[in-house]
Design a protein around this motif. Structure first.
Motif, PDB file in Angstrom:
ATOM      1  N   ARG A  15       0.830  -1.204   0.000  1.00  0.00           N
ATOM      2  CA  ARG A  15       0.000   0.000   0.000  1.00  0.00           C
ATOM      3  C   ARG A  15       0.869   1.261   0.000  1.00  0.00           C
ATOM      4  O   ARG A  15       0.623   2.199  -0.769  1.00  0.00           O
ATOM      5  N   GLU A  16       1.919   1.279   0.818  1.00  0.00           N
ATOM      6  CA  GLU A  16       2.817   2.426   0.851  1.00  0.00           C
ATOM      7  C   GLU A  16       3.552   2.597  -0.474  1.00  0.00           C
ATOM      8  O   GLU A  16       3.778   3.723  -0.925  1.00  0.00           O
ATOM      9  N   TYR A  17       3.920   1.499  -1.121  1.00  0.00           N
ATOM     10  CA  TYR A  17       4.583   1.585  -2.413  1.00  0.00           C
ATOM     11  C   TYR A  17       3.650   2.188  -3.458  1.00  0.00           C
ATOM     12  O   TYR A  17       4.060   3.009  -4.265  1.00  0.00           O
ATOM     13  N   GLY A  18       2.380   1.791  -3.426  1.00  0.00           N
ATOM     14  CA  GLY A  18       1.397   2.367  -4.343  1.00  0.00           C
ATOM     15  C   GLY A  18       1.221   3.861  -4.117  1.00  0.00           C
ATOM     16  O   GLY A  18       1.114   4.639  -5.073  1.00  0.00           O
ATOM     17  N   ARG A  19       1.224   4.280  -2.864  1.00  0.00           N
ATOM     18  CA  ARG A  19       1.122   5.710  -2.564  1.00  0.00           C
ATOM     19  C   ARG A  19       2.362   6.458  -3.045  1.00  0.00           C
ATOM     20  O   ARG A  19       2.264   7.566  -3.576  1.00  0.00           O
ATOM     21  N   PHE A  20       3.521   5.856  -2.864  1.00  0.00           N
ATOM     22  CA  PHE A  20       4.760   6.463  -3.336  1.00  0.00           C
ATOM     23  C   PHE A  20       4.736   6.636  -4.849  1.00  0.00           C
ATOM     24  O   PHE A  20       5.075   7.701  -5.376  1.00  0.00           O
ATOM     25  N   ARG A  21       4.314   5.580  -5.568  1.00  0.00           N
ATOM     26  CA  ARG A  21       4.265   5.663  -7.025  1.00  0.00           C
ATOM     27  C   ARG A  21       3.265   6.727  -7.488  1.00  0.00           C
ATOM     28  O   ARG A  21       3.471   7.392  -8.491  1.00  0.00           O
ATOM     29  N   ALA A  22       2.163   6.897  -6.745  1.00  0.00           N
ATOM     30  CA  ALA A  22       1.180   7.920  -7.087  1.00  0.00           C
ATOM     31  C   ALA A  22       1.783   9.308  -6.932  1.00  0.00           C
ATOM     32  O   ALA A  22       1.578  10.185  -7.784  1.00  0.00           O
ATOM     33  N   VAL A  23       2.539   9.530  -5.880  1.00  0.00           N
ATOM     34  CA  VAL A  23       3.167  10.830  -5.662  1.00  0.00           C
ATOM     35  C   VAL A  23       4.204  11.103  -6.740  1.00  0.00           C
ATOM     36  O   VAL A  23       4.285  12.208  -7.274  1.00  0.00           O
ATOM     37  N   ARG A  76      -3.888   9.618  -1.736  1.00  0.00           N
ATOM     38  CA  ARG A  76      -4.937   9.015  -0.911  1.00  0.00           C
ATOM     39  C   ARG A  76      -6.298   9.185  -1.567  1.00  0.00           C
ATOM     40  O   ARG A  76      -6.542  10.130  -2.281  1.00  0.00           O
ATOM     41  N   GLY A  77      -7.179   8.234  -1.295  1.00  0.00           N
ATOM     42  CA  GLY A  77      -8.542   8.323  -1.787  1.00  0.00           C
ATOM     43  C   GLY A  77      -8.722   7.874  -3.227  1.00  0.00           C
ATOM     44  O   GLY A  77      -9.790   8.052  -3.791  1.00  0.00           O
ATOM     45  N   ARG A  78      -7.704   7.302  -3.828  1.00  0.00           N
ATOM     46  CA  ARG A  78      -7.806   6.916  -5.230  1.00  0.00           C
ATOM     47  C   ARG A  78      -8.751   5.746  -5.422  1.00  0.00           C
ATOM     48  O   ARG A  78      -9.528   5.728  -6.368  1.00  0.00           O
ATOM     49  N   LEU A  79      -8.712   4.765  -4.529  1.00  0.00           N
ATOM     50  CA  LEU A  79      -9.570   3.589  -4.681  1.00  0.00           C
ATOM     51  C   LEU A  79     -11.039   3.962  -4.524  1.00  0.00           C
ATOM     52  O   LEU A  79     -11.885   3.564  -5.326  1.00  0.00           O
ATOM     53  N   ARG A  80     -11.337   4.759  -3.508  1.00  0.00           N
ATOM     54  CA  ARG A  80     -12.723   5.155  -3.282  1.00  0.00           C
ATOM     55  C   ARG A  80     -13.248   5.981  -4.455  1.00  0.00           C
ATOM     56  O   ARG A  80     -14.375   5.803  -4.908  1.00  0.00           O
ATOM     57  N   ALA A  81     -12.424   6.889  -4.973  1.00  0.00           N
ATOM     58  CA  ALA A  81     -12.837   7.706  -6.117  1.00  0.00           C
ATOM     59  C   ALA A  81     -13.054   6.837  -7.357  1.00  0.00           C
ATOM     60  O   ALA A  81     -14.012   7.046  -8.108  1.00  0.00           O
ATOM     61  N   ALA A  82     -12.184   5.862  -7.567  1.00  0.00           N
ATOM     62  CA  ALA A  82     -12.332   4.978  -8.730  1.00  0.00           C
ATOM     63  C   ALA A  82     -13.602   4.143  -8.610  1.00  0.00           C
ATOM     64  O   ALA A  82     -14.331   3.953  -9.594  1.00  0.00           O
TER      65      ALA A  82
END
Length: 81
Positions: free
Chosen positions: A37-45, A52-58
């Motif tokens: 999860r932290e790696y996914g957040r890092f890649r998003a940044v 944050r909130g990408r899954l809920r928005a999708a």
């Protein structure tokens, strides 16, 4: 061979060679989930997207215009850069 059988075999081998025993199966599963999860957040940044909130928005976009609402949405492909 099951995970438990492999663990018991590895533990037996470690005891025979006076080596430290391997970690029990499933002990570090939640830590691995957190790291992914932290790696996914890092890649998003790094990609300059919200971290944050990408899954809920999708899921909300999918529910509004996707198959969950019952209607099909025609989508045009993005042009290639």
């Amino acid at each position: 061979m099951s995970v438990t059988q492999q663990y018991l075999l590895d533990t037996y081998r470690a005891a025979q060679h006076s080596a430290p025993t391997p970690p029990a199966p499933g002990r570090d599963d939640w830590q691995a989930v957190r790291e992914v999860r932290e790696y996914g957040r890092f890649r998003a940044v790094v990609a300059e997207r919200p971290a944050r909130g990408r899954l809920r928005a999708a899921l909300a976009r999918f529910a509004r215009g996707g198959r969950l609402s019952g209607g099909a949405v025609a989508r045009t492909p993005r042009p290639l850069p």
